[in-house]
Write a protein that holds these residues in place. Structure first.
Motif, short mmCIF file in Angstrom:
data_model
loop_
_atom_site.label_atom_id
_atom_site.label_comp_id
_atom_site.label_asym_id
_atom_site.label_seq_id
_atom_site.Cartn_x
_atom_site.Cartn_y
_atom_site.Cartn_z
N HIS A 68 5.56 -1.06 -14.96
CA HIS A 68 5.39 0.17 -14.18
C HIS A 68 4.50 -0.03 -12.97
CE1 HIS A 68 7.25 3.03 -17.11
NE2 HIS A 68 7.04 1.99 -17.90
N VAL A 69 3.78 -1.17 -12.92
CA VAL A 69 2.83 -1.40 -11.83
C VAL A 69 3.14 -2.66 -11.02
CG1 VAL A 69 1.02 -0.25 -13.16
CG2 VAL A 69 1.18 -2.76 -13.21
N GLY A 70 4.23 -3.36 -11.36
CA GLY A 70 4.48 -4.66 -10.76
C GLY A 70 4.64 -4.66 -9.25
N GLY A 71 5.20 -3.58 -8.70
CA GLY A 71 5.42 -3.51 -7.26
C GLY A 71 4.33 -2.78 -6.50
N ASN A 72 3.22 -2.47 -7.16
CA ASN A 72 2.16 -1.69 -6.52
C ASN A 72 1.61 -2.35 -5.26
OD1 ASN A 72 2.44 0.13 -8.58
ND2 ASN A 72 0.34 0.00 -9.30
N CYS A 73 1.51 -3.70 -5.31
CA CYS A 73 0.89 -4.39 -4.19
C CYS A 73 1.76 -4.36 -2.94
CB CYS A 73 0.57 -5.84 -4.57
SG CYS A 73 1.98 -6.76 -5.22
N GLN A 74 2.97 -3.83 -3.02
CA GLN A 74 3.82 -3.67 -1.84
C GLN A 74 3.47 -2.39 -1.07
OE1 GLN A 74 8.06 -4.44 -2.52
NE2 GLN A 74 7.57 -5.44 -4.46
N PHE A 75 2.54 -1.61 -1.60
CA PHE A 75 2.17 -0.33 -0.98
C PHE A 75 0.65 -0.25 -0.82
CE2 PHE A 75 6.13 0.04 -3.23
CZ PHE A 75 6.96 0.69 -2.33
N GLU A 76 0.21 0.59 0.12
CA GLU A 76 -1.21 0.64 0.46
C GLU A 76 -2.02 1.59 -0.41
OE1 GLU A 76 1.19 0.74 2.98
OE2 GLU A 76 0.88 -1.42 3.24
N SER A 77 -1.39 2.65 -0.92
CA SER A 77 -2.11 3.71 -1.62
C SER A 77 -1.58 3.84 -3.03
CB SER A 77 -1.96 5.03 -0.85
OG SER A 77 -2.64 6.08 -1.50
N ARG A 78 -2.47 3.65 -4.04
CA ARG A 78 -2.04 3.62 -5.44
C ARG A 78 -2.98 4.46 -6.30
NH1 ARG A 78 -1.89 -1.23 -2.65
NH2 ARG A 78 -4.14 -0.98 -2.71
N TYR A 79 -2.41 5.25 -7.21
CA TYR A 79 -3.18 6.12 -8.09
C TYR A 79 -2.91 5.76 -9.55
CZ TYR A 79 -4.11 9.28 -4.14
OH TYR A 79 -4.53 9.82 -2.95
N LEU A 80 -4.00 5.81 -10.36
CA LEU A 80 -3.89 5.52 -11.79
C LEU A 80 -5.03 6.21 -12.51
CD1 LEU A 80 -2.48 3.62 -14.00
CD2 LEU A 80 -4.37 2.04 -13.55
N MET A 81 -4.77 6.66 -13.74
CA MET A 81 -5.83 7.27 -14.54
C MET A 81 -6.89 6.22 -14.89
SD MET A 81 -5.41 10.58 -15.22
CE MET A 81 -5.95 11.06 -16.87
#
Length: 267
Positions: A68-81
């Motif tokens: 669910h988080v593998g592609g996060n580094c392709q984006f600048e803004s990320r939210y997680l609990m």
């Protein structure tokens, strides 16, 4: 080669599926867009998203698992609990990802090369996150998203309620085949039951459920089935079927269309 398939839900909502059958959802408002989860991290996700919207895109993770988080580094803004930060740390570890990905490759019979596996193992590298809070509203511009804390699969799991469009994006909290509560970082069966009962109280506000895996969309009767299944486990925990998987050991209880995997010591 594209690793992604896109299905349009409405004029400003899309379901994106990667080759590991992970569902992501792109929601566009008048000012910005949100991508709910980023799959395993195959190349090209950002390019896929940019073909669908020109608005700035933030990532909202339903939980911290590697698929669910593998592609996060392709984006600048990320939210997680905040509660899933330790899960995230484990699931972005290169060696952990490599072993898990090899298991996924066997499950889905994907013919990736050793170089592709190596790149995918590094795809979930640790990047900064913005914290989410239960009840937090993220406004995309005439499209409000409410974060609903639903501890269960992980302690920091959330569902995202799309208020205007009456959609609930459930991550792994509500899926067609079942939920795993036997992981070391899973919440208890009782906490999961409370999460489902919370969603049930709000079910008149949404029309359909869009999960992170398997069949989609889901009807609201799935909430009833998960509630009843959890109650049966709490009444007769020893009666579940013993299971032993590559993710761990525990018990499985089947009810209707779903199942719950759990541990006796985490009721």
């Amino acid at each position: 080669m594209s690793f992604y398939q896109v299905m349009q839900i409405d004029e400003c909502t899309w379901r994106i599926e990667d080759c590991f059958k992970c569902h992501m959802y792109l929601l566009e408002g008048e000012e910005k867009a949100a991508l709910i989860d980023t799959g395993m991290g195959m190349p090209g996700l950002r390019e896929c998203v940019e073909e669908l919207t020109k608005k700035p895109v933030m990532v909202i993770n339903t939980h911290g698992h590697l698929d669910h988080v593998g592609g996060n580094c392709q984006f600048e803004s990320r939210y997680l609990m905040e509660e899933d930060q330790e899960v995230l740390k484990e699931h972005t570890n290169i060696e952990f990802r490599k072993e898990m990905i090899k298991g996924f490759l066997q499950e889905f019979a994907l013919p990736l090369t050793e170089n592709e596996i190596e790149e995918l193992s590094h795809a979930g590298q640790r990047v900064p996150y913005l914290p989410l809070k239960n009840g937090q509203i993220i406004d995309l511009g005439k499209r409000a998203l409410e974060m609903i804390a639903t501890p269960g699969h992980t302690k920091g799991s959330i569902c995202v309620f799309d208020q205007e469009r009456r959609n609930l994006f459930s991550g792994d909290t509500v899926c067609d085949q079942g939920i795993l509560l036997f992981l070391p970082h899973s919440a208890s069966v009782k906490e999961f039951l409370q999460s489902i009962q919370l969603l049930k109280k709000q079910k008149n506000s949404f029309d359909r459920i869009w999960p992170g895996h398997h069949k989609f969309p889901l009807d609201l009767d799935y909430l009833e089935e998960y509630e009843e299944c959890a109650k049966q486990i709490l009444e007769m925990p020893q009666a579940g079927e013993n299971i032993n998987t590559n993710l761990g050991s525990g018990k499985m209880w089947f009810h209707g269309r779903i199942s719950i995997a759990y541990r006796i010591e985490n009721l």
